[in-house]
Design an enzyme around this catalytic site. Sequence first.
Site, short mmCIF file in Angstrom:
data_model
loop_
_atom_site.label_atom_id
_atom_site.label_comp_id
_atom_site.label_asym_id
_atom_site.label_seq_id
_atom_site.Cartn_x
_atom_site.Cartn_y
_atom_site.Cartn_z
N ASN A 68 0.87 0.27 5.94
CA ASN A 68 1.38 -0.49 4.86
C ASN A 68 2.10 -1.57 5.40
O ASN A 68 3.06 -1.21 6.08
CB ASN A 68 2.32 0.27 3.96
N GLY A 69 1.75 -2.75 4.89
CA GLY A 69 2.47 -3.98 5.37
C GLY A 69 1.55 -4.85 5.93
O GLY A 69 0.49 -5.04 5.43
N GLY B 97 -1.02 0.68 -4.94
CA GLY B 97 -2.10 0.08 -4.43
C GLY B 97 -3.34 0.53 -5.48
O GLY B 97 -3.26 1.90 -5.49
N TYR C 276 10.55 -4.34 -7.72
CA TYR C 276 9.11 -4.27 -8.51
C TYR C 276 8.19 -3.18 -7.91
O TYR C 276 7.89 -2.12 -8.96
CB TYR C 276 8.24 -5.61 -8.67
N CYS D 40 0.72 -1.16 0.05
CA CYS D 40 0.20 -0.06 0.02
C CYS D 40 0.95 1.23 0.00
O CYS D 40 2.03 1.36 0.27
CB CYS D 40 -0.78 0.24 1.11
O1 PRP Z 1 4.64 -13.47 -12.78
P1 PRP Z 1 3.51 -12.59 -12.68
O2 PRP Z 1 2.75 -13.10 -11.72
O3 PRP Z 1 2.71 -12.08 -14.13
O4 PRP Z 1 4.14 -11.17 -11.92
C1 PRP Z 1 5.22 -10.71 -12.47
C2 PRP Z 1 4.89 -9.40 -13.50
O5 PRP Z 1 3.83 -8.59 -12.76
C3 PRP Z 1 4.47 -7.28 -12.97
O6 PRP Z 1 4.05 -6.17 -13.85
P2 PRP Z 1 2.79 -5.31 -13.61
O7 PRP Z 1 1.87 -5.55 -14.80
O8 PRP Z 1 2.20 -5.52 -12.32
O9 PRP Z 1 3.36 -3.80 -13.59
P3 PRP Z 1 4.60 -3.12 -14.40
O10 PRP Z 1 3.78 -2.26 -15.38
O11 PRP Z 1 5.04 -2.23 -13.23
O12 PRP Z 1 5.49 -3.87 -14.88
C4 PRP Z 1 6.04 -7.55 -12.96
O13 PRP Z 1 6.63 -6.24 -13.42
C5 PRP Z 1 6.04 -8.55 -13.84
O14 PRP Z 1 6.00 -8.06 -15.06
N1 GLN Z 2 -0.32 -4.39 1.24
C1 GLN Z 2 -0.44 -3.75 2.21
O1 GLN Z 2 0.34 -2.82 2.88
C2 GLN Z 2 -1.80 -4.14 2.95
C3 GLN Z 2 -2.08 -3.43 4.39
C4 GLN Z 2 -3.11 -4.27 4.96
N2 GLN Z 2 -2.51 -5.47 5.46
C5 GLN Z 2 -4.47 -4.59 4.02
O2 GLN Z 2 -4.63 -5.60 3.74
O3 GLN Z 2 -5.05 -3.25 4.04
MG MG Z 3 5.54 -5.93 -15.33
#
Ligand code: PRP
Ligand code: GLN
Ligand code: MG
Length: 503
Positions: free
Chosen positions: A102-103, A28, A259, A2
């Site tokens: 967040n967490g 998020g 990421y 988040c």
């Molecule tokens: O193996 P998967 O479960 O698919 O997860 C990994 C992928 O998901 C994320 O991309 P995302 O589309 O969330 O965001 P980005 O546009 O920042 O790359 C990450 O960058 C990889 O491309």
């Molecule tokens: N990814 C997060 O930081 C989630 C915060 C909290 N655990 C929720 O589920 O809302």
């Molecule tokens: Mg990606």
Amino acid sequence: MCGIVGISGLSPVNQSVYDALLLLQHRGQDAAGIATSKDNHFSMFKAHGLVRDVFRTRNMRSLPGNTGIGQVRYPTAGSSDSIDEAQPFYVNAPFGITFAHNGNLTNPDELREQLFNIDKRHINTNSDSEVLLNIFAHELQLASDKQLNDHEMIFTAIKALHKRVRGAYAVVAEITGFGMVGFRDVNGIRPLCLGQLKTEAGTEYMLASESVALEGLGFELVRDIAPGEAVFIDEQKNVFSEQCSDASKLNPCIFEYVYFARPDSTIDGVNVYNARLKMGQYLAAKVAKELRLSDIDVVMPIPDTSRPVAMELAARLGLDYREGFIKNRYVGRTFIMPGQSVRKKSVRQKLNAMSVEFKDKNILLVDDSIVRGTTSREIVDMARAAGAKKVFFASAAPAVRFPNVYGIDMPTQQELIAHNRTTEEVCAEIGADGLVYQGLEDLKKAVWDINPNIANFDTSCFDGIYVTGDIDQAYLDRLSAQRGKPIEKTSGSMSVNMGVEND
Ligand SMILES: O=P(O)(O)OC[C@H]1O[C@H](OP(=O)(O)OP(=O)(O)O)[C@H](O)[C@@H]1O
Ligand SMILES: NC(=O)CC[C@H](N)C(=O)O
Ligand SMILES: [Mg+2]
């Protein structure tokens, strides 16, 4: 993951909190909320959706005050459907507190029981953040009986909280009549930084998950909050800080660098973009060892996150860098979407392969990570359909083999493509002609090269070593049973039954 923000300002902050949330949107996408404070009165608005869709002019007008906090949610406890679990949260005693987290906690069940049986507090949702807020409130109530200064009272409460709570938590909170508080868990798993803006009227302060939010609003980064540390900004803008645990050690989640975070953020002294270039450098060496470079015509990123990695890798190997996938700018991040069917569908909506770049070429696709394999399976297929001869794949992160319990929603091993599979088997599963994973030590080095003072990292999803030391197979089995069912979003309806009303 988040995104959280808090601003202690000298003029109305509703627009600034909104702008900061927009800059943290990548953390998020499920729900967004803002709570402001004026004359000892809180106003709050939260709903499902992206920041730009949640807040209308009338909602913004209903958020007066020079202090405010906000959150963008990616659920890891409870569900994405429940608006009651969207943040900020509110409790009325002691004093009145709004709270954004967040967490993810690793002992919420034990804390729930304690809250009910001993502290006599009611928890109304499945969110661990509501549990955390009530622990904070309870400890603040106890500390308030001790005749301490305001900041001593707050730090006493946070010291007691650290003793009871385990897991990952970066928090911003506002306490009516006192001021704004920020704190980070004893391992500093999730990020939190402090910024300031000097104005003619005085200095304004901001706490945020990532420095990009500070920069975007003209604040300068003062520093990261240390693991276990708390910062308190009172209503006169005096800043107090204290280390609230003697067990603190910086172990940030390495996946933030891979990421989650925006490349233009600096977290714990490491610019994320630079870390990704370094990942590209180390990955290039591994690719040179494991693949025949003469087999590769071009290197291509899978937009967005892997761009710096792919660019640096291509430069290091002396290969052409090309952008063959065009990203639809109106589709968000697929990995943090709730439910596998929407994630799968969104990959194709989000990325399109241009055959001019693929036709009759051998391509090395570079992504930051392969988690469930949703992206890589589709992308390899699309590359072939666009005319590629051979499709190799390289990942800037090692194979993801273990669930995450600190704020990334991957609670079961079964959903991970690399679970019980060798690299060759994952390669076959995604349909590639060759697959290279970054080594874990090289990934760590990529970040350490930039800040050697980081003690260690949380790398649990790669090696199964959990920095909080409280996770065993029985815990993971329970988690998998609780959260292993597919979470599919069913509605975007908006209603807040409890707490400060949306108005
Ligand atoms: O193996 P998967 O479960 O698919 O997860 C990994 C992928 O998901 C994320 O991309 P995302 O589309 O969330 O965001 P980005 O546009 O920042 O790359 C990450 O960058 C990889 O491309
Ligand atoms: N990814 C997060 O930081 C989630 C915060 C909290 N655990 C929720 O589920 O809302
Ligand atoms: Mg990606």
